[in-house]
Design a protein around this motif. Structure first.
Motif, PDB file in Angstrom:
ATOM      1  N   TRP A 182     -61.463 -97.698 -52.158  1.00  0.00           N
ATOM      2  CA  TRP A 182     -60.501 -96.648 -52.493  1.00  0.00           C
ATOM      3  C   TRP A 182     -59.273 -96.659 -51.582  1.00  0.00           C
ATOM      4  CZ3 TRP A 182     -60.886 -95.922 -57.111  1.00  0.00           C
ATOM      5  CH2 TRP A 182     -62.022 -95.466 -57.786  1.00  0.00           C
ATOM      6  N   PRO A 183     -59.427 -96.788 -50.248  1.00  0.00           N
ATOM      7  CA  PRO A 183     -58.215 -96.866 -49.415  1.00  0.00           C
ATOM      8  C   PRO A 183     -57.360 -98.082 -49.737  1.00  0.00           C
ATOM      9  CG  PRO A 183     -60.122 -96.340 -48.066  1.00  0.00           C
ATOM     10  CD  PRO A 183     -60.633 -96.688 -49.419  1.00  0.00           C
ATOM     11  N   LEU A 184     -57.992 -99.225 -50.031  1.00  0.00           N
ATOM     12  CA  LEU A 184     -57.222-100.424 -50.370  1.00  0.00           C
ATOM     13  C   LEU A 184     -56.425-100.215 -51.655  1.00  0.00           C
ATOM     14  CD1 LEU A 184     -59.716-103.322 -49.538  1.00  0.00           C
ATOM     15  CD2 LEU A 184     -57.601-102.736 -48.335  1.00  0.00           C
ATOM     16  N   VAL A 185     -57.068 -99.636 -52.658  1.00  0.00           N
ATOM     17  CA  VAL A 185     -56.368 -99.355 -53.912  1.00  0.00           C
ATOM     18  C   VAL A 185     -55.200 -98.406 -53.652  1.00  0.00           C
ATOM     19  CG1 VAL A 185     -56.579 -98.219 -56.164  1.00  0.00           C
ATOM     20  CG2 VAL A 185     -58.384 -99.762 -55.374  1.00  0.00           C
ATOM     21  N   ALA A 186     -55.452 -97.388 -52.835  1.00  0.00           N
ATOM     22  CA  ALA A 186     -54.397 -96.417 -52.544  1.00  0.00           C
ATOM     23  C   ALA A 186     -53.249 -97.043 -51.767  1.00  0.00           C
ATOM     24  CB  ALA A 186     -54.986 -95.240 -51.762  1.00  0.00           C
ATOM     25  N   VAL A 187     -53.577 -97.815 -50.714  1.00  0.00           N
ATOM     26  CA  VAL A 187     -52.542 -98.406 -49.871  1.00  0.00           C
ATOM     27  C   VAL A 187     -51.647 -99.342 -50.667  1.00  0.00           C
ATOM     28  CG1 VAL A 187     -52.110-100.030 -47.992  1.00  0.00           C
ATOM     29  CG2 VAL A 187     -53.748 -98.175 -47.679  1.00  0.00           C
ATOM     30  N   PHE A 188     -52.240-100.281 -51.396  1.00  0.00           N
ATOM     31  CA  PHE A 188     -51.436-101.260 -52.113  1.00  0.00           C
ATOM     32  C   PHE A 188     -50.714-100.660 -53.315  1.00  0.00           C
ATOM     33  CE2 PHE A 188     -54.398-104.117 -49.857  1.00  0.00           C
ATOM     34  CZ  PHE A 188     -53.452-104.878 -49.191  1.00  0.00           C
ATOM     35  N   GLY A 189     -51.370 -99.733 -53.988  1.00  0.00           N
ATOM     36  CA  GLY A 189     -50.724 -99.086 -55.127  1.00  0.00           C
ATOM     37  C   GLY A 189     -49.575 -98.199 -54.697  1.00  0.00           C
ATOM     38  N   LEU A 190     -49.795 -97.418 -53.642  1.00  0.00           N
ATOM     39  CA  LEU A 190     -48.753 -96.516 -53.176  1.00  0.00           C
ATOM     40  C   LEU A 190     -47.604 -97.252 -52.512  1.00  0.00           C
ATOM     41  CD1 LEU A 190     -50.946 -93.605 -51.776  1.00  0.00           C
ATOM     42  CD2 LEU A 190     -49.566 -93.607 -53.848  1.00  0.00           C
ATOM     43  N   THR A 191     -47.919 -98.362 -51.825  1.00  0.00           N
ATOM     44  CA  THR A 191     -46.858 -99.142 -51.188  1.00  0.00           C
ATOM     45  C   THR A 191     -45.868 -99.645 -52.225  1.00  0.00           C
ATOM     46  OG1 THR A 191     -48.330 -99.838 -49.395  1.00  0.00           O
ATOM     47  CG2 THR A 191     -46.363-101.155 -49.748  1.00  0.00           C
ATOM     48  N   TRP A 192     -46.385-100.095 -53.353  1.00  0.00           N
ATOM     49  CA  TRP A 192     -45.507-100.569 -54.425  1.00  0.00           C
ATOM     50  C   TRP A 192     -44.644 -99.430 -54.959  1.00  0.00           C
ATOM     51  CZ3 TRP A 192     -45.093 -99.177 -59.586  1.00  0.00           C
ATOM     52  CH2 TRP A 192     -44.250 -99.989 -60.354  1.00  0.00           C
ATOM     53  N   LEU A 193     -45.261 -98.270 -55.179  1.00  0.00           N
ATOM     54  CA  LEU A 193     -44.508 -97.133 -55.710  1.00  0.00           C
ATOM     55  C   LEU A 193     -43.430 -96.683 -54.740  1.00  0.00           C
ATOM     56  CD1 LEU A 193     -47.368 -94.979 -57.282  1.00  0.00           C
ATOM     57  CD2 LEU A 193     -45.549 -96.154 -58.509  1.00  0.00           C
ATOM     58  N   VAL A 194     -43.795 -96.666 -53.450  1.00  0.00           N
ATOM     59  CA  VAL A 194     -42.837 -96.206 -52.442  1.00  0.00           C
ATOM     60  C   VAL A 194     -41.631 -97.129 -52.359  1.00  0.00           C
ATOM     61  CG1 VAL A 194     -42.505 -95.895 -49.951  1.00  0.00           C
ATOM     62  CG2 VAL A 194     -44.503 -94.913 -51.070  1.00  0.00           C
ATOM     63  N   THR A 195     -41.870 -98.432 -52.475  1.00  0.00           N
ATOM     64  CA  THR A 195     -40.747 -99.381 -52.403  1.00  0.00           C
ATOM     65  C   THR A 195     -39.877 -99.323 -53.650  1.00  0.00           C
ATOM     66  OG1 THR A 195     -42.171-101.138 -53.288  1.00  0.00           O
ATOM     67  CG2 THR A 195     -41.997-100.968 -50.893  1.00  0.00           C
ATOM     68  N   GLU A 196     -40.430 -98.882 -54.758  1.00  0.00           N
ATOM     69  CA  GLU A 196     -39.679 -98.843 -56.014  1.00  0.00           C
ATOM     70  C   GLU A 196     -38.898 -97.538 -56.185  1.00  0.00           C
ATOM     71  OE1 GLU A 196     -39.293-101.213 -58.361  1.00  0.00           O
ATOM     72  OE2 GLU A 196     -40.360-102.580 -57.013  1.00  0.00           O
ATOM     73  N   PHE A 197     -39.409 -96.459 -55.636  1.00  0.00           N
ATOM     74  CA  PHE A 197     -38.794 -95.150 -55.862  1.00  0.00           C
ATOM     75  C   PHE A 197     -38.455 -94.490 -54.527  1.00  0.00           C
ATOM     76  CE2 PHE A 197     -41.637 -96.007 -59.432  1.00  0.00           C
ATOM     77  CZ  PHE A 197     -40.757 -95.902 -60.494  1.00  0.00           C
ATOM     78  N   ALA A 198     -37.189 -94.324 -54.271  1.00  0.00           N
ATOM     79  CA  ALA A 198     -36.741 -93.707 -53.027  1.00  0.00           C
ATOM     80  C   ALA A 198     -37.201 -92.247 -52.965  1.00  0.00           C
ATOM     81  CB  ALA A 198     -35.222 -93.770 -52.940  1.00  0.00           C
ATOM     82  N   GLY A 199     -37.624 -91.831 -51.794  1.00  0.00           N
ATOM     83  CA  GLY A 199     -38.044 -90.449 -51.598  1.00  0.00           C
ATOM     84  C   GLY A 199     -39.459 -90.158 -52.050  1.00  0.00           C
ATOM     85  N   PHE A 200     -40.149 -91.175 -52.577  1.00  0.00           N
ATOM     86  CA  PHE A 200     -41.495 -90.937 -53.090  1.00  0.00           C
ATOM     87  C   PHE A 200     -42.465 -90.579 -51.971  1.00  0.00           C
ATOM     88  CE2 PHE A 200     -45.465 -92.213 -55.339  1.00  0.00           C
ATOM     89  CZ  PHE A 200     -45.291 -91.412 -56.459  1.00  0.00           C
ATOM     90  N   MET A 201     -42.213 -91.095 -50.753  1.00  0.00           N
ATOM     91  CA  MET A 201     -43.100 -90.813 -49.631  1.00  0.00           C
ATOM     92  C   MET A 201     -43.119 -89.322 -49.303  1.00  0.00           C
ATOM     93  SD  MET A 201     -45.216 -91.905 -47.412  1.00  0.00           S
ATOM     94  CE  MET A 201     -45.005 -93.677 -47.442  1.00  0.00           C
ATOM     95  N   THR A 202     -41.964 -88.691 -49.374  1.00  0.00           N
ATOM     96  CA  THR A 202     -41.896 -87.256 -49.092  1.00  0.00           C
ATOM     97  C   THR A 202     -42.695 -86.467 -50.114  1.00  0.00           C
ATOM     98  OG1 THR A 202     -39.688 -87.497 -48.126  1.00  0.00           O
ATOM     99  CG2 THR A 202     -40.352 -85.286 -48.811  1.00  0.00           C
ATOM    100  N   VAL A 203     -42.590 -86.871 -51.362  1.00  0.00           N
ATOM    101  CA  VAL A 203     -43.354 -86.210 -52.427  1.00  0.00           C
ATOM    102  C   VAL A 203     -44.847 -86.358 -52.162  1.00  0.00           C
ATOM    103  CG1 VAL A 203     -43.897 -86.217 -54.885  1.00  0.00           C
ATOM    104  CG2 VAL A 203     -41.530 -86.543 -54.128  1.00  0.00           C
ATOM    105  N   LEU A 204     -45.278 -87.577 -51.784  1.00  0.00           N
ATOM    106  CA  LEU A 204     -46.695 -87.817 -51.548  1.00  0.00           C
ATOM    107  C   LEU A 204     -47.211 -87.048 -50.336  1.00  0.00           C
ATOM    108  CD1 LEU A 204     -47.006 -91.643 -52.305  1.00  0.00           C
ATOM    109  CD2 LEU A 204     -47.818 -89.728 -53.678  1.00  0.00           C
ATOM    110  N   GLN A 205     -46.363 -86.848 -49.344  1.00  0.00           N
ATOM    111  CA  GLN A 205     -46.786 -86.072 -48.187  1.00  0.00           C
ATOM    112  C   GLN A 205     -47.140 -84.645 -48.595  1.00  0.00           C
ATOM    113  OE1 GLN A 205     -44.075 -86.038 -44.887  1.00  0.00           O
ATOM    114  NE2 GLN A 205     -45.271 -84.543 -43.737  1.00  0.00           N
ATOM    115  N   TYR A 261     -57.665 -90.161 -51.837  1.00  0.00           N
ATOM    116  CA  TYR A 261     -56.968 -91.202 -51.088  1.00  0.00           C
ATOM    117  C   TYR A 261     -55.528 -91.379 -51.539  1.00  0.00           C
ATOM    118  CZ  TYR A 261     -61.164 -92.619 -48.610  1.00  0.00           C
ATOM    119  OH  TYR A 261     -62.247 -92.633 -47.780  1.00  0.00           O
ATOM    120  N   MET A 262     -55.281 -91.270 -52.835  1.00  0.00           N
ATOM    121  CA  MET A 262     -53.914 -91.416 -53.333  1.00  0.00           C
ATOM    122  C   MET A 262     -53.025 -90.296 -52.821  1.00  0.00           C
ATOM    123  SD  MET A 262     -53.595 -94.169 -55.221  1.00  0.00           S
ATOM    124  CE  MET A 262     -52.266 -93.954 -56.385  1.00  0.00           C
TER     125      MET A 262
END
Length: 206
Positions: A55-78, A132-133
């Motif tokens: 689950w952490p691996l799926v979350a890390v790699f999936g979220l990393t892709w989303l974060v690099t594609e969409f600016a400001g997505f990290m703040t939303v996820l926080q 995890y996501m």
């Protein structure tokens, strides 16, 4: 390595609080421990480890892709992480009197059966991937995560629940009495609920 010891400590504390919250893994361990003792329960704990790494691996790699594609997505996820912790804490407090039930389907004897049961319990729980996501971005900046960071995240994600699960299985006689006490379950749920809300507040202000 980019993550700090403070981040690791906060994440480890959150995992410990979550472990202390009775749930499907507790029920599965209790069922197998009651039916076959520690010998029947430890393979289930190892099966849970697989999911605690996946689950952490799926979350890390999936979220990393989303974060690099969409600016400001990290703040939303926080803020999603904040909402997840507060919602889980509130749910525990609201249902503090909910008792645990044994699941006899998880008591089939055999090491392999125990391992598969543990894997099924952790992978079959939709709350795991949601947790995890929503939670990882609240603790770590995934855009800067290195291989060492990911290894540490996965290590913490399985070692703390594993240690707790093995201790739980070894202490089944005392735990059995605890889980049968409505007052003890209520007190444990209330404590864990407020602690989860506290973690959410800490994430919001860090």
């Amino acid at each position: 390595m980019t993550i700090t010891f403070a981040q690791m400590g906060l994440y480890a504390g959150a995992l410990l609080i979550l472990f202390m919250t009775p749930g499907p893994v507790w029920v599965a361990l209790l069922a197998r421990s009651l039916s076959g003792g520690f010998q029947a329960a430890w393979p289930l704990a190892l099966g849970v480890v697989v999911g605690d790494v996946i689950w952490p691996l799926v979350a890390v790699f999936g979220l990393t892709w989303l974060v690099t594609e969409f600016a400001g997505f990290m703040t939303v996820l926080q803020w999603v992480a904040v909402a997840v912790f507060i919602a889980m804490g509130a749910a525990l407090i609201r249902h503090a009197d909910l008792s645990l039930e044994r699941n006899s389907r998880l008591t089939r004897p055999g090491m392999w059966a125990g391992f598969v049961a543990g894997l099924a319990v952790i992978l079959g729980n939709p709350k795991a991937i949601l947790f995890y996501m929503g939670v990882l971005p609240g603790f770590f900046d995934l855009t800067q995560a290195t291989a060492a960071d990911i290894a540490i995240i996965c290590f913490l994600s399985f070692i703390i629940p594993l240690a707790g699960n093995l201790f739980l299985a070894a202490s089944v006689d005392r735990v059995r009495g605890l889980l049968r006490s409505t007052f003890a379950v209520r007190r444990m749920n209330l404590t864990a609920g407020w602690l989860l809300i506290g973690v959410g507040v800490v994430i919001a202000f860090t």
